[in-house]
Design a protein around this motif. Structure first.
Motif, PDB file in Angstrom:
ATOM      1  N   PHE A 179     -25.216  14.055  53.328  1.00 42.90           N
ATOM      2  CA  PHE A 179     -26.121  15.074  52.807  1.00 42.90           C
ATOM      3  C   PHE A 179     -26.504  14.754  51.367  1.00 42.90           C
ATOM      4  N   ASN A 180     -25.517  14.365  50.562  1.00 41.23           N
ATOM      5  CA  ASN A 180     -25.747  14.112  49.137  1.00 41.23           C
ATOM      6  C   ASN A 180     -26.714  12.956  48.909  1.00 41.23           C
ATOM      7  N   VAL A 181     -26.542  11.842  49.656  1.00 37.01           N
ATOM      8  CA  VAL A 181     -27.421  10.695  49.423  1.00 37.01           C
ATOM      9  C   VAL A 181     -28.856  11.013  49.849  1.00 37.01           C
ATOM     10  N   ALA A 182     -29.021  11.769  50.944  1.00 33.99           N
ATOM     11  CA  ALA A 182     -30.369  12.132  51.395  1.00 33.99           C
ATOM     12  C   ALA A 182     -31.072  12.994  50.355  1.00 33.99           C
ATOM     13  N   VAL A 183     -30.350  13.956  49.785  1.00 33.26           N
ATOM     14  CA  VAL A 183     -30.927  14.822  48.760  1.00 33.26           C
ATOM     15  C   VAL A 183     -31.272  14.016  47.505  1.00 33.26           C
ATOM     16  N   GLN A 184     -30.388  13.108  47.092  1.00 32.82           N
ATOM     17  CA  GLN A 184     -30.652  12.302  45.899  1.00 32.82           C
ATOM     18  C   GLN A 184     -31.893  11.444  46.082  1.00 32.82           C
ATOM     19  N   VAL A 185     -32.061  10.857  47.274  1.00 32.46           N
ATOM     20  CA  VAL A 185     -33.252  10.037  47.539  1.00 32.46           C
ATOM     21  C   VAL A 185     -34.510  10.885  47.419  1.00 32.46           C
ATOM     22  N   LEU A 186     -34.513  12.068  48.031  1.00 36.20           N
ATOM     23  CA  LEU A 186     -35.689  12.933  47.983  1.00 36.20           C
ATOM     24  C   LEU A 186     -35.955  13.428  46.562  1.00 36.20           C
ATOM     25  N   TYR A 187     -34.897  13.807  45.868  1.00 34.68           N
ATOM     26  CA  TYR A 187     -35.066  14.350  44.515  1.00 34.68           C
ATOM     27  C   TYR A 187     -35.647  13.304  43.564  1.00 34.68           C
ATOM     28  N   HIS A 188     -35.241  12.059  43.722  1.00 39.42           N
ATOM     29  CA  HIS A 188     -35.666  11.019  42.789  1.00 39.42           C
ATOM     30  C   HIS A 188     -36.995  10.382  43.161  1.00 39.42           C
ATOM     31  N   ILE A 189     -37.771  11.062  44.007  1.00 39.66           N
ATOM     32  CA  ILE A 189     -39.185  10.712  44.186  1.00 39.66           C
ATOM     33  C   ILE A 189     -39.967  11.846  43.528  1.00 39.66           C
ATOM     34  N   PRO A 190     -40.314  11.722  42.254  1.00 39.55           N
ATOM     35  CA  PRO A 190     -40.888  12.851  41.504  1.00 39.55           C
ATOM     36  C   PRO A 190     -42.111  13.475  42.149  1.00 39.55           C
ATOM     37  N   ALA A 191     -42.959  12.680  42.812  1.00 34.83           N
ATOM     38  CA  ALA A 191     -44.141  13.256  43.444  1.00 34.83           C
ATOM     39  C   ALA A 191     -43.736  14.246  44.538  1.00 34.83           C
ATOM     40  N   LEU A 192     -42.728  13.875  45.341  1.00 38.91           N
ATOM     41  CA  LEU A 192     -42.232  14.781  46.386  1.00 38.91           C
ATOM     42  C   LEU A 192     -41.542  15.982  45.757  1.00 38.91           C
ATOM     43  N   ARG A 193     -40.740  15.740  44.736  1.00 38.60           N
ATOM     44  CA  ARG A 193     -40.015  16.835  44.092  1.00 38.60           C
ATOM     45  C   ARG A 193     -40.981  17.867  43.523  1.00 38.60           C
ATOM     46  N   GLN A 194     -42.040  17.374  42.907  1.00 35.75           N
ATOM     47  CA  GLN A 194     -43.007  18.302  42.315  1.00 35.75           C
ATOM     48  C   GLN A 194     -43.714  19.106  43.397  1.00 35.75           C
ATOM     49  N   MET A 195     -44.086  18.454  44.503  1.00 38.89           N
ATOM     50  CA  MET A 195     -44.739  19.173  45.603  1.00 38.89           C
ATOM     51  C   MET A 195     -43.846  20.275  46.153  1.00 38.89           C
ATOM     52  N   ILE A 196     -42.560  19.963  46.310  1.00 36.91           N
ATOM     53  CA  ILE A 196     -41.631  20.947  46.871  1.00 36.91           C
ATOM     54  C   ILE A 196     -41.408  22.096  45.900  1.00 36.91           C
ATOM     55  N   LEU A 197     -41.284  21.782  44.614  1.00 37.82           N
ATOM     56  CA  LEU A 197     -41.063  22.834  43.621  1.00 37.82           C
ATOM     57  C   LEU A 197     -42.285  23.727  43.454  1.00 37.82           C
ATOM     58  N   GLU A 198     -43.482  23.158  43.618  1.00 35.55           N
ATOM     59  CA  GLU A 198     -44.698  23.945  43.441  1.00 35.55           C
ATOM     60  C   GLU A 198     -45.111  24.701  44.708  1.00 35.55           C
ATOM     61  N   LEU A 199     -44.441  24.397  45.828  1.00 31.99           N
ATOM     62  CA  LEU A 199     -44.788  25.052  47.086  1.00 31.99           C
ATOM     63  C   LEU A 199     -44.343  26.521  47.051  1.00 31.99           C
ATOM     64  N   ARG A 200     -45.274  27.421  47.303  1.00 35.81           N
ATOM     65  CA  ARG A 200     -44.965  28.851  47.278  1.00 35.81           C
ATOM     66  C   ARG A 200     -44.524  29.296  48.675  1.00 35.81           C
ATOM     67  N   LEU A 201     -43.317  29.860  48.749  1.00 30.38           N
ATOM     68  CA  LEU A 201     -42.757  30.320  50.023  1.00 30.38           C
ATOM     69  C   LEU A 201     -42.464  31.812  49.941  1.00 30.38           C
ATOM     70  N   PRO A 202     -42.444  32.479  51.083  1.00 37.07           N
ATOM     71  CA  PRO A 202     -42.094  33.919  51.076  1.00 37.07           C
ATOM     72  C   PRO A 202     -40.643  34.108  50.691  1.00 37.07           C
ATOM     73  N   SER A 203     -40.304  35.273  50.305  1.00 38.07           N
ATOM     74  CA  SER A 203     -38.920  35.557  49.927  1.00 38.07           C
ATOM     75  C   SER A 203     -37.997  35.394  51.131  1.00 38.07           C
ATOM     76  N   ILE A 204     -36.709  35.257  50.848  1.00 38.74           N
ATOM     77  CA  ILE A 204     -35.728  35.017  51.919  1.00 38.74           C
ATOM     78  C   ILE A 204     -35.709  36.153  52.929  1.00 38.74           C
ATOM     79  N   SER A 205     -35.964  37.397  52.465  1.00 42.51           N
ATOM     80  CA  SER A 205     -35.917  38.537  53.392  1.00 42.51           C
ATOM     81  C   SER A 205     -37.019  38.457  54.442  1.00 42.51           C
ATOM     82  N   LEU A 206     -38.127  37.761  54.105  1.00 45.63           N
ATOM     83  CA  LEU A 206     -39.228  37.633  55.048  1.00 45.63           C
ATOM     84  C   LEU A 206     -39.189  36.337  55.836  1.00 45.63           C
ATOM     85  N   MET A 207     -38.231  35.481  55.528  1.00 37.70           N
ATOM     86  CA  MET A 207     -38.188  34.167  56.161  1.00 37.70           C
ATOM     87  C   MET A 207     -37.787  34.311  57.629  1.00 37.70           C
TER      88      MET A 207
END
Length: 787
Positions: free
Chosen positions: A46-74
Motif C-alpha cells: 500500500f505504501n509504495v503505491a501511494v508514494q508512486v502516485l503522490y510523487h507524480i505532481p500532475a496527478l497529485r494536483q488533479m486529485i487535490l483539486e477534485l471536488r467531491l461530496p462530503s463523506i455523509s453523501l458518499m
C-alpha cells in the motif's frame, strides 16, 4: 560579499500547491527528504503505491483539486478511494512529521478494494486504485496513464492499457523485452494480462507485428517474474537479470515510425540471429572443454591405478593439451565475434532510430522475497533536489544509481529485483513534475558553466558551442512559429545533432578521420565505437547545457531543459560509467593536444626552426603512445602515427645536420637536451610498425655524431681546454645512451624526459578542424613531411 553581482532568481517549489489547498505550510523541519508512511503490518504494498502516485505532481494536483461530496453523501467505493487519497496526500504535503500514519486511508481504500491488510501485489493494487479513480474522474487517469497498441492490420482494434506487462523469462534488458512483447509470439506474455487482442490467426507475422499507437505520459511497466516450477500448478519467482536504463527512447516502437523501424528491425534480426548462433557455439565448446578435462582426469586415475600400461599417456597428454589450446582459442574467437556483433547492433539502433520520444525513469518499485511473501520499497527521483530517494515505509534516505542497480536488476543469488517501473515522457516533465519553466541561475551554476580549464568535460562544451547553437536554432526554425515546450525543443535539437554527428563520422574526408574527430567530441566517441547511450548522449547534453547558450537568443529555454536532464543523467549513472566517461573526455583532450603539437611542429619545420619542432614532435609521440596503450582501446584514439613519425624524422634529421655544421661547444646543450633525448624517446615510444625505421634514422644520426667526435679527438688543438673536454665527454655519454637504446630489444619505456607543457585554448571544434585541413593541404602541396 562573495559572489556579489552574479545572477540569482527565486527557487520554485518542487511540490506545487493547488489553489484550492493554498495554506501555510510549516517550515519547522528543514529536512528535504520525502515523508515516510507507517507500516501497519504487511502494508508495504500500500505504501509504495501511494508514494508512486503522490510523487507524480500532475496527478497529485488533479486529485487535490477534485471536488467531491462530503463523506455523509458518499455512496460509491470509488469516491471513498479518492477522499482517502486526498486526505493522505494533504497529510504528507503539509505535516511537519516525516512519518505519516495511513491507518484511515488503508481502512477506506485497502478494504473497500478487497485487499485489506496482509501481503498483496503492489502493481495489482496500483492498477485497481487507478481504475477506481477513472470511474469517478476519467480525465485524470486517461490523460496520464492510458496508452494503446495496435497491429498493422486494419481489422484489428487497438488495445488499451494502463499498465504494460512484461514477462521476464531469461536474462535480458527492458528494451529487448519491449521488442519481444510487440512481436506475434503471444505465449511470452502472461495470459491473464497480455498486452494484445487476438486478431485473425491467418494474418502474416508482418501484419501481426504491433506498435504503440499511443504511449501515455506516465508509462507504468509491470514486470512479471512468476514462472512455472517443478509443480505446474505452482508459480515461483524467477531470478533472471533484467537491466534497464534511466532514459529510454521509444521512437522505434511507435506506429508512425513503422516503415523505417521495420527496415532496421530486419537488419537487427539478421545480426541477432548470427549472435545467437555464435553464443550456442560457445556453449557447446564450453561443454566439450569440460568433457576434455574429465577425460584427462580419467587417464591420470587409470595410470595411477595400473602403474604400467601399453598406452602412451605422454602422447595423450600432449594431444589433450593441443586440443585444450585450440578449444580456448575458438572460444575466445567466438566471444570476440559476439562482442563485435553486439557493438554493431548498438550502433545500428543508435544511428538508424530517432531519439525524439525519450522517457525518463521516475520510480522503481522493488520486491524482495518469494512469490507469495516478501517486502516492497520504492526508489523515486526528486527533480527539484536532483536526487534519488529510497523510501521504505517510514525509512527515507538519499541513494546513488549504483545502489538502485545493485538491488533492482536481479540475477543469480539475488533476492531483490524491480517489480514495477514508472517512466515519464521527458518532453512533458515540466507539466508532469510541476516544474516552473524559469529555471534558477545561482552563483554556483554560473561558476560551474563558465570556462573551466580544470574540467575537460566543461571545456568540451566550449569546443562545440557554435555547432550546438546552430542545432538549437535549426530545431526552432523547423518547428515553425508555434510555441514548443523546452524539453520537446531540446530533444528535437539533440536528435538533429545526433544525426549530423553520425553523418560526419561516416563521411569525414580528413586525413585518417582527424578532421571529423576534431569537429566534435561526439564524433570522436562514435569513431571509437563507443555506445551512443549513455556516453555520446551524455556529451551532447553537456554541450547543450553550456552556460554560453543562456545568453544566446532563442537557446536559453533549451539550455535550461538540458541542464535539468543532465542533472538527472549524472545522478542516474553508475560510478564505473562516470569514471569511464571522464577517461574518454581526457583521451579527447590528449587527442586535441597531439593535433596542436603536430600543427605547431609543422609550422616550425616550415619556418626551419627545428629546435622548436623536435620537442613538440616527440611530445606528440609520447601522448600518442599513452592513448594507444590506454585501457579504453578504441580504434581511432589518436592521429595517424605516420604523421607523427614523419614529423619526427624530418625535424630530428634536419636539427642534427644543422648542429653538426655549427661549433660543437656552442650547441652542445641543445644537442644533449633536445636532439639526443628526442632520438632516445623516439626509439622508446615508436609504434611497432615504425620502430625499425626510427632505429635506422637514429643509427644514421648517431654515426654522424660519432664521426664528428672522432674528428675532434684526432685534432688535439681543437679540444685542448678543460671545458672543451667536458663538453665532448657529455656528448659521448649521450651517444653511449643512444647506442644502448639502439642495441637492445624494446621493453618498458623509460620515463618521458621532456619537460614543459603547451596549454590548450578552448578553441571551437570547427575552427581547429579547418586549421588542420589547411595545414595538411600545405604539407601535401609542399611535401614538408616527405611523400
Amino acid at each position: 560579499m562573495e559572489n556579489q553581482g552574479l545572477p540569482t532568481t527565486r527557487v520554485p517549489r518542487y511540490f506545487s500547491i493547488p489553489q484550492s489547498h493554498r495554506v501555510r505550510a510549516s517550515n519547522n523541519n528543514p529536512d528535504s527528504r520525502p515523508a515516510g508512511l507507517k507500516n501497519l503490518g504487511s502494508t508495504c504494498w500500500f505504501n509504495v503505491a501511494v508514494q508512486v502516485l503522490y510523487h507524480i505532481p500532475a496527478l497529485r494536483q488533479m486529485i487535490l483539486e477534485l471536488r467531491l461530496p462530503s463523506i455523509s453523501l458518499m455512496i460509491t467505493p470509488s469516491m471513498e478511494v479518492l477522499v482517502g487519497l486526498q486526505e493522505l496526500f494533504i497529510s504528507i504535503m503539509y505535516s511537519d512529521r516525516k512519518l505519516i500514519d495511513p491507518t484511515r486511508a488503508v481502512n477506506s481504500i485497502g478494504k473497500l478494494l478487497g485487499q485489506g491488510q496482509g501481503q498483496q501485489d503492489a502493481s495489482e493494487f496500483l492498477g485497481i486504485v487507478l481504475s477506481r479513480i477513472r470511474e469517478i474522474s476519467p480525465p485524470i487517469v486517461e490523460s496520464l496513464f492510458i496508452g494503446s497498441s495496435q497491429s498493422m492490420d486494419a481489422n484489428c482494434q487497438p488495445h488499451e492499457f494502463m499498465q504494460y506487462t512484461l514477462q521476464v523469462n531469461e536474462d535480458t534488458s527492458l528494451m529487448d523485452l519491449l521488442e519481444v512483447s510487440l512481436k506475434p509470439q503471444l505465449t511470452l506474455l502472461k495470459p491473464e494480462s497480455a498486452n494484445v487482442l487476438n486478431c485473425n490467426s491467418s494474418m502474416s507475422s508482418e501484419h501481426m507485428k504491433r506498435f504503440f499507437s499511443n504511449i501515455p505520459p506516465v508509462f507504468l511497466i509491470d514486470l512479471s517474474r512468476l514462472i512455472s516450477g517443478t509443480d505446474p500448478t505452482q508459480l515461483i519467482r524467477s531470478n533472471h537479470r533484467m537491466t534497464f536504463s534511466s532514459l529510454i527512447f521509444m521512437d522505434r516502437f511507435l506506429q508512425e515510425n513503422y516503415k523505417h523501424a521495420s527496415k532496421v528491425e530486419n537488419i537487427i534480426e539478421s545480426m541477432w540471429s548470427s549472435k545467437k548462433e555464435i553464443e550456442q557455439s560457445i556453449s557447446s565448446l564450453v561443454m566439450v572443454q569440460e568433457k576434455n578435462t574429465q577425460l584427462q582426469n580419467f587417464y591420470e586415475d587409470y595410470q595411477r591405478i595400473v602403474e604400467q600400461s601399453l598406452v602412451n599417456f605422454h602422447l595423450l597428454r600432449s594431444l589433450h593439451l593441443t586440443w585444450e589450446t585450440e578449444i580456448q582459442l575458438k572460444i575466445s574467437e567466438y566471444r570476440n565475434k559476439s562482442s563485435q556483433l553486439k557493438q554493431q547492433l548498438d550502433h545500428v539502433r543508435s544511428r538508424e532510430l530517432q531519439i525524439c520520444r525519450p522517457y525518463q525513469l521516475h520510480a522503481v518499485i522493488v520486491h524482495a522475497g518469494k512469490s507469495d511473501s516478501g517486502h516492497y520499497w520504492v526508489y523515486i527521483w526528486d527533480s527539484q533536489q536532483k536526487h534519488w530517494y529510497h523510501i521504505d515505509d517510514n525509512f527515507t534516505r538519499q541513494v546513488t544509481w549504483d545502489t538502485i542497480v545493485s538491488l533492482s536488476f536481479g540475477g543469480p543469488n539475488q533476492e531483490t529485483s524491480a517489480h514495477s517501473l514508472v517512466y515519464i515522457d521527458a518532453p512533458k516533465t515540466y507539466s508532469l513534475l510541476g516544474i516552473k519553466e524559469e529555471y534558477e541561475i545561482g552563483p554556483t551554476d554560473v561558476l560551474r558553466y563558465l570556462k573551466d580549464h580544470t574540467d575537460v568535460r566543461t571545456r568540451h562544451s566550449a569546443y562545440g558551442k557554435s555547432q550546438t547553437i546552430a542545432a538549437v536554432h535549426a530545431a526552432i526554425t523547423a518547428h515553425g512559429p508555434q510555441p514548443i515546450e523546452p524539453f520537446a525543443l531540446l530533444f528535437r535539437a539533440l536528435d538533429s545533432e545526433r544525426q549530423r554527428l553520425f553523418a560526419v563520422c561516416q563521411e569525414s574526408t580528413g586525413q585518417n578521420g582527424e578532421e571529423g574527430r576534431l569537429l566534435h567530441f561526439g564524433v570522436y566517441l562514435l569513431a571509437n565505437q563507443v555506445e551512443f547511450e549513455p556516453f555520446v548522449y551524455w556529451s551532447l547534453l553537456q554541450h547543450f547545457s553550456s552556460f554560453a547558450l543562456l545568453v544566446e537568443e532563442g537557446s536559453s529555454r533549451c539550455c535550461t531543459a538540458a541542464r535539468r536532464t543532465l542533472a538527472f543523467v549524472e545522478c542516474s549513472t553508475t560510478q564505473e560509467q562516470k569514471k569511464l566517461f571522464i577517461q574518454w573526455n581526457t583521451a579527447y583532450y590528449q587527442f586535441r593536444l597531439i593535433i596542436r603539437h603536430v600543427m605547431n611542429g609543422i609550422t616550425h619545420v616550415f619556418s626551419r626552426n627545428f629546435s622548436a619542432a623536435v620537442p613538440l614532435a616527440v611530445k606528440s609521440l609520447y601522448l600518442h603512445h599513452c592513448l594507444m596503450n590506454s585501457s579504453l582501446g578504441g580504434p581511432a584514439m589518436s592521429v595517424n602515427p605516420r604523421i607523427i613519425h614523419a614529423l619526427i624524422e624530418k625535424s630530428v634529421t634536419a636539427l642534427s645536420e644543422e648542429l653538426l655544421e655549427s661549433d660543437i661547444e656552442a650547441v652542445v646543450d641543445l644537442a644533449c637536451s633536445v636532439l639526443f633525448d628526442a632520438v632516445i624517446n623516439w626509439c622508446e615510444y615508436a609504434d611497432a610498425n615504425y620502430l625499425e625505421a626510427a632505429r635506422c634514422s637514429s643509427r644514421r644520426i648517431a654515426d654522424n655524431w660519432n664521426r664528428k667526435m672522432k674528428h675532434y679527438f684526432s685534432h688535439p688543438v681543437e679540444c685542448a681546454s678543460a671545458s672543451s673536454m667536458q663538453t665532448f665527454e657529455e656528448v659521448q655519454r649521450k651517444l653511449l645512451k643512444v647506442e644502448s637504446v639502439l642495441n637492445h630489444e624494446k621493453g618498458n619505456p623509460t620515463p618521458f624526459d621532456f619537460k614543459g607543457h603547451i596549454p590548450e585554448s578552448p578553441e571551437d571544434g570547427e575552427k581547429l578542424a579547418l586549421k588542420w585541413k589547411q595545414m595538411w593541404l600545405i604539407c601535401t602541396e609542399q611535401n614538408i613531411l616527405g611523400p
